[in-house]
Design a protein around this motif. Structure first.
Motif, PDB file in Angstrom:
ATOM      1  N   TYR A  89       0.964  -1.149   0.064  1.00 20.94           N
ATOM      2  CA  TYR A  89       0.125  -0.157   0.057  1.00 20.94           C
ATOM      3  C   TYR A  89       0.872   1.077   0.084  1.00 20.94           C
ATOM      4  O   TYR A  89       1.856   1.382   0.505  1.00 20.94           O
ATOM      5  CB  TYR A  89      -0.727   0.063   1.104  1.00 20.94           C
ATOM      6  CG  TYR A  89      -2.066  -1.028   1.259  1.00 20.94           C
ATOM      7  CD1 TYR A  89      -3.216  -0.778   0.961  1.00 20.94           C
ATOM      8  CD2 TYR A  89      -1.695  -2.319   1.554  1.00 20.94           C
ATOM      9  CE1 TYR A  89      -4.120  -1.787   0.988  1.00 20.94           C
ATOM     10  CE2 TYR A  89      -2.464  -3.302   1.433  1.00 20.94           C
ATOM     11  CZ  TYR A  89      -3.886  -2.859   1.169  1.00 20.94           C
ATOM     12  OH  TYR A  89      -4.861  -4.096   1.286  1.00 20.94           O
TER      13      TYR A  89
ATOM     14  N   GLY B 250      -0.830   6.910   0.988  1.00 20.94           N
ATOM     15  CA  GLY B 250      -1.730   8.048   0.617  1.00 20.94           C
ATOM     16  C   GLY B 250      -2.529   8.292   1.923  1.00 20.94           C
ATOM     17  O   GLY B 250      -3.156   9.445   1.965  1.00 20.94           O
ATOM     18  N   ARG B 251      -2.867   7.228   2.750  1.00 20.28           N
ATOM     19  CA  ARG B 251      -3.734   7.594   3.769  1.00 20.28           C
ATOM     20  C   ARG B 251      -3.047   8.577   4.977  1.00 20.28           C
ATOM     21  O   ARG B 251      -3.659   9.057   5.953  1.00 20.28           O
ATOM     22  CB  ARG B 251      -4.224   6.036   4.707  1.00 20.28           C
ATOM     23  CG  ARG B 251      -2.825   5.554   5.228  1.00 20.28           C
ATOM     24  CD  ARG B 251      -3.234   4.179   5.705  1.00 20.28           C
ATOM     25  NE  ARG B 251      -3.852   3.282   4.570  1.00 20.28           N
ATOM     26  CZ  ARG B 251      -4.485   2.146   5.180  1.00 20.28           C
ATOM     27  NH1 ARG B 251      -4.742   1.889   6.297  1.00 20.28           N
ATOM     28  NH2 ARG B 251      -4.986   1.595   3.992  1.00 20.28           N
TER      29      ARG B 251
ATOM     30  N   HIS C 123      -6.864   4.985  -2.841  1.00 21.10           N
ATOM     31  CA  HIS C 123      -5.430   4.493  -2.332  1.00 21.10           C
ATOM     32  C   HIS C 123      -5.081   3.665  -3.576  1.00 21.10           C
ATOM     33  O   HIS C 123      -5.507   3.153  -4.447  1.00 21.10           O
ATOM     34  CB  HIS C 123      -5.506   3.791  -1.021  1.00 21.10           C
ATOM     35  CG  HIS C 123      -6.324   2.478  -1.027  1.00 21.10           C
ATOM     36  ND1 HIS C 123      -7.466   2.460  -1.012  1.00 21.10           N
ATOM     37  CD2 HIS C 123      -5.677   1.098  -1.333  1.00 21.10           C
ATOM     38  CE1 HIS C 123      -8.060   1.194  -0.941  1.00 21.10           C
ATOM     39  NE2 HIS C 123      -6.958   0.342  -1.251  1.00 21.10           N
TER      40      HIS C 123
END
Length: 190
Positions: free
Chosen positions: A35, A38-39, A60
């Motif tokens: 991942y 972006g979070r 995301h």
């Protein structure tokens, strides 16, 4: 039959399971997902919307990481009929002894494999490691600063993943020396 014996036996000195816990997976090999960060970013206008307006749509990014393959590991110990017959009188169970021995050997193998992985500089991003030398080595008690080194490492990891590192492994002999030096320094300061 002796599975519960193997599960129940644990040596408190083993750290591999604490540092690299075992997870059940559906397949022996494949790829894992990675991942993006972006979070950790804010959206437009911090997500504020006018009454009746649509919510800000976000997304995301997921990419596939490296391939993995989980190797099989197994050991066995042969228990002879003679061992069984000879141990009836002593009350020892040679099957339990064999199970505990095999489990201990497997755990030792895992410790060695984990140590090799975690002490290899190539296992870490360049921002997540430092090489100590000369007077910065922790056995140079007068000039090194292990606490500052640990704090620097924690800050670098936090800057990358926004989480505090929560595990530190130091060999017993180094830990004892650091504690002794700290106590000695505390006594000299009085």
């Amino acid at each position: 039959i002796l599975t519960t014996v193997a599960i129940a036996y644990d040596n408190d000195e083993y750290v591999a399971e604490k540092l690299l816990p075992t997870y059940r997976i559906a397949t022996q090999g494949g790829k894992h997902f990675v991942y993006d960060q972006g979070r950790f970013r804010t959206g437009k206008n911090n997500g504020i919307r006018a009454t009746g307006a649509n919510a800000e749509e976000v997304k995301h990014s997921i990419t596939t990481g490296l391939t993995y393959f989980c190797e099989d590991h197994a050991k066995k110990e042969f228990v002879t009929d003679e061992d069984v017959a000879n141990n009836v009188q002593t009350g020892n169970d040679p099957f339990t002894d064999a199970t505990e021995n095999v489990r201990s050997l497997q755990m030792t193998d895992r410790e060695v494999e984990m140590t090799s992985l975690l002490t290899t500089a190539g296992s870490y991003a360049s921002a997540h490691k430092i090489t100590l030398s000369g007077t910065s080595l922790w056995d140079d008690y007068a000039n090194s600063d292990p606490i500052a080194d640990i704090r620097t490492g924690k800050a670098a990891i936090h800057a990358s993943i926004f989480k505090e590192p929560n595990k530190l492994v130091i060999s017993r002999d180094i830990f004892d020396k650091l504690v002794a030096v700290h106590r000695l320094a505390g006594e000299e300061g009085k």
